[in-house]
Design a protein around this motif. Structure first.
Motif, PDB file in Angstrom:
ATOM      1  N   LEU A  89       9.429  -2.220  11.430  1.00 53.13           N
ATOM      2  CA  LEU A  89       8.375  -2.413  10.432  1.00 53.13           C
ATOM      3  C   LEU A  89       7.636  -1.099  10.166  1.00 53.13           C
ATOM      4  CD1 LEU A  89       6.827  -5.852  11.518  1.00 53.13           C
ATOM      5  CD2 LEU A  89       8.543  -5.405   9.771  1.00 53.13           C
ATOM      6  N   ILE A  90       7.351  -0.354  11.247  1.00 57.50           N
ATOM      7  CA  ILE A  90       6.670   0.937  11.081  1.00 57.50           C
ATOM      8  C   ILE A  90       7.566   1.906  10.308  1.00 57.50           C
ATOM      9  CG2 ILE A  90       5.744   2.939  12.314  1.00 57.50           C
ATOM     10  CD1 ILE A  90       4.940   1.026  14.578  1.00 57.50           C
ATOM     11  N   TRP A  91       8.859   1.934  10.645  1.00 56.89           N
ATOM     12  CA  TRP A  91       9.789   2.820   9.943  1.00 56.89           C
ATOM     13  C   TRP A  91       9.851   2.498   8.452  1.00 56.89           C
ATOM     14  CZ3 TRP A  91      14.558   1.589   7.542  1.00 56.89           C
ATOM     15  CH2 TRP A  91      15.299   2.699   7.112  1.00 56.89           C
ATOM     16  N   PHE A  92       9.857   1.210   8.110  1.00 59.52           N
ATOM     17  CA  PHE A  92       9.964   0.803   6.705  1.00 59.52           C
ATOM     18  C   PHE A  92       8.817   1.340   5.854  1.00 59.52           C
ATOM     19  CE2 PHE A  92      13.153  -2.572   7.613  1.00 59.52           C
ATOM     20  CZ  PHE A  92      13.991  -2.326   6.537  1.00 59.52           C
ATOM     21  N   TYR A  93       7.584   1.252   6.362  1.00 60.14           N
ATOM     22  CA  TYR A  93       6.481   1.652   5.481  1.00 60.14           C
ATOM     23  C   TYR A  93       6.098   3.130   5.615  1.00 60.14           C
ATOM     24  CZ  TYR A  93       2.853   1.099   9.191  1.00 60.14           C
ATOM     25  OH  TYR A  93       2.082   1.195  10.317  1.00 60.14           O
ATOM     26  N   ILE A  96       0.835  -1.202   0.000  1.00 59.57           N
ATOM     27  CA  ILE A  96       0.000   0.000   0.000  1.00 59.57           C
ATOM     28  C   ILE A  96       0.866   1.247   0.000  1.00 59.57           C
ATOM     29  CG2 ILE A  96      -1.671   1.329   1.357  1.00 59.57           C
ATOM     30  CD1 ILE A  96      -2.801  -1.343   2.354  1.00 59.57           C
ATOM     31  N   SER A  97       1.952   1.205   0.787  1.00 57.15           N
ATOM     32  CA  SER A  97       2.860   2.362   0.857  1.00 57.15           C
ATOM     33  C   SER A  97       3.455   2.679  -0.507  1.00 57.15           C
ATOM     34  CB  SER A  97       3.965   2.075   1.875  1.00 57.15           C
ATOM     35  OG  SER A  97       4.936   3.090   1.863  1.00 57.15           O
ATOM     36  N   ARG A  98       3.891   1.655  -1.220  1.00 56.98           N
ATOM     37  CA  ARG A  98       4.505   1.882  -2.532  1.00 56.98           C
ATOM     38  C   ARG A  98       3.498   2.406  -3.553  1.00 56.98           C
ATOM     39  NH1 ARG A  98       9.534   0.155  -3.493  1.00 56.98           N
ATOM     40  NH2 ARG A  98      10.581  -1.091  -1.897  1.00 56.98           N
ATOM     41  N   LEU A  99       2.261   1.903  -3.487  1.00 55.37           N
ATOM     42  CA  LEU A  99       1.228   2.375  -4.410  1.00 55.37           C
ATOM     43  C   LEU A  99       0.789   3.792  -4.101  1.00 55.37           C
ATOM     44  CD1 LEU A  99      -1.010  -0.827  -4.656  1.00 55.37           C
ATOM     45  CD2 LEU A  99       0.475   0.114  -6.444  1.00 55.37           C
ATOM     46  N   ALA A 100       0.787   4.134  -2.804  1.00 55.48           N
ATOM     47  CA  ALA A 100       0.277   5.441  -2.382  1.00 55.48           C
ATOM     48  C   ALA A 100       1.258   6.563  -2.668  1.00 55.48           C
ATOM     49  CB  ALA A 100      -0.058   5.419  -0.894  1.00 55.48           C
ATOM     50  N   VAL A 101       2.565   6.254  -2.629  1.00 52.49           N
ATOM     51  CA  VAL A 101       3.578   7.310  -2.731  1.00 52.49           C
ATOM     52  C   VAL A 101       4.479   7.050  -3.929  1.00 52.49           C
ATOM     53  CG1 VAL A 101       5.463   8.486  -1.575  1.00 52.49           C
ATOM     54  CG2 VAL A 101       3.538   7.636  -0.237  1.00 52.49           C
ATOM     55  N   ARG A 102       4.379   7.907  -4.897  1.00 52.58           N
ATOM     56  CA  ARG A 102       5.260   7.791  -6.064  1.00 52.58           C
ATOM     57  C   ARG A 102       6.401   8.809  -5.994  1.00 52.58           C
ATOM     58  NH1 ARG A 102       0.191   6.442  -7.823  1.00 52.58           N
ATOM     59  NH2 ARG A 102       0.055   4.554  -9.082  1.00 52.58           N
TER      60      ARG A 102
END
Length: 480
Positions: free
Chosen positions: A161-165, A17-23
């Motif tokens: 895990l929180i830092w990664f996303y 979701i993080s990768r899709l949300a932020v380009r």
């Protein structure tokens, strides 16, 4: 094993979701999400972000000591959210703020600005760390202890895990991940309620009638004004709690300020505020059903309400026939704790970069600060575990609740007066007010047998307001 697989799968979904949300990972995305967030997604995600892992465990247990009177506070929440929507949000949008504490600088001067920001940073770091510490303890007990994983590694893994996303997209990521996490949280909650109902051999209609007729379902208290559960005390306190801990809290407001327009932000705030009543009604109803299950099975009800749900999940009330129940419990805890902690870490990064360092566009600084905040978060949690004192944790919660009063006083003085304040006295007043408030609370208990509840927040804010008024001046500090 299945719990570990579930946590890892959950994390990979968040990363996707993080990768899709932020380009485009820049400061505008991290701090403000480009002001393009759909209001309905923000509203739905904020419900989950406001429910921490501690809430998931503690609110069902409240029925043992206060029945359902917590709903009186939730009704007050609605008034508080309306005040935020129509008093605070117009100010924030008019000034086009990234950090809400910038308002204090523009209205009252640099000292007020820095004081408000530091009060937020300290309060949020300690409060969020305590909440996440409790969650890490639960995960250690249910997952990592059997695997021989040390507590420090547990904490480091969860915060990593929180830092990664969140490291690239910040608040832009949270708008989307919080929506997913809120779905997971309520799915887990509803399925646990369904399993408790099945264990009681109730239909859903039977469960509703059993909850309504149970003595623990008492909501309104009008008989004893000295009681901490007296309706007007809880109702008014609920309104002020929301104004301070949402409207004056960068953590809670940052996502609301990502909506496209003021009107959309107001719709987000109002719908999100109303949702709190049914959400907490579900948690409290679960608590009532658990009490009935304990009684039906002849199991002693725990002295600590926080143990009510964990005892059921561990199979201490009825034997477990599968690992589905612990899996749902851990999923709910992880969803609630991640959605609460990730927004706290993002807002702490934002406040330090924007308010303390006053560098909105320095991406390298933002990345370093975000990592440092996460490491400090780990250090606080490990420190709490090393001290291992329940009374200390309770004391920290109390101290944190006191520190929001000065923020209430500062914003109220700025919004409802046209006066200014001597800058050198602002930190003194804001630090002194919680101590004076504590002294008044102790004296009232000893001399009048009056026990302060949530209304301490209002008293603290009033003391700060009076202190600022005594140090007032008519000339803006930045013109002298």
């Amino acid at each position: 094993m299945w719990i570990i697989v579930t946590i890892l799968a959950y994390f990979f979904v968040l990363m996707g979701i993080s990768r899709l949300a932020v380009r485009r990972a820049d400061n505008q995305a991290f701090f403000r999400a480009g002001r393009r967030s759909p209001w309905y997604m923000v509203a739905f995600g904020m419900v989950g972000a406001s429910i921490s892992g501690v809430t998931f465990v503690s609110v069902p247990g409240m029925v043992l000591t206060s029945q359902m009177t917590y709903l009186q506070v939730c009704l007050g929440f609605i008034v508080g959210y309306l005040a935020i929507a129509f008093l605070l949000l117009p100010v924030y949008y008019k000034l086009n703020l990234t950090s809400i504490y910038t308002y204090l600088g523009q209205r009252l001067g640099a000292s007020s600005y820095q004081t408000g920001a530091w009060f937020f940073l300290v309060s949020k770091m300690v409060g969020a760390a305590v909440k996440f510490y409790v969650v890490c303890l639960i995960l250690q007990q249910f997952v990592f202890e059997a695997l021989g994983v040390p507590f420090f590694i547990n904490v480091l893994l969860m915060v990593s895990l929180i830092w990664f996303y969140t490291r690239k997209g910040g608040v832009r990521t949270l708008v989307f991940t919080d929506t997913f996490q809120t779905v997971c949280l309520f799915m887990a909650l509803l399925l646990i309620i369904f399993m408790v109902v099945q264990s009681l051999h109730f239909s859903m209609g039977d469960a509703v009638r059993a909850i309504a007729s149970d003595a623990h379902s008492h909501i309104f208290e009008f008989s004893d004004w000295r009681s901490p559960f007296f309706f007007w005390k809880e109702f008014l306190s609920g309104a002020f709690i929301v104004i301070v801990m949402t409207g004056l809290d960068q953590d809670m407001m940052q996502k609301n300020l990502t909506c496209r327009t003021l009107r959309e932000a107001q719709k987000d705030m109002c719908s999100y505020g109303v949702a709190f009543v049914p959400a907490n009604l579900l948690f409290l109803s679960l608590g009532v059903l658990l009490v009935q299950l304990f009684q039906q099975q002849g199991v002693e009800i725990p002295a600590q309400g926080d143990q009510l749900l964990p005892m059921f999940v561990k199979g201490e009330v009825i034997p477990l026939t599968s690992q589905l129940l612990p899996l749902l419990f851990v999923l709910g805890i992880v969803a609630a704790s991640f959605s609460s902690a990730d927004s706290a870490l993002t807002s702490l990064t934002t406040s330090y970069c924007v308010d303390i360092r006053q560098k909105h566009d320095d991406e390298k600084l933002r990345k370093r600060v975000h990592l440092a905040v996460c490491l400090l978060f780990v250090a606080f949690i490990v420190m709490f575990h090393t001290l291992n004192s329940k009374s200390l944790i309770d004391a920290i919660y109390t101290i944190v609740s006191y520190t929001y009063g000065p923020l209430l006083g500062l914003f109220a003085f700025g919004l409802f007066t046209k006066l200014y304040v001597s800058q050198r006295w602002v930190p003194v007043v804001c630090v002194a007010s919680p101590f004076i408030c504590y002294g008044i609370a102790c004296a009232a208990e000893q001399l009048l047998n009056y026990h302060f509840g949530y209304e301490l927040l209002m008293l603290n804010g009033l003391l700060t307001f009076v202190g600022l008024w005594l140090c007032r001046c008519s000339v803006p500090p930045y013109t002298r």
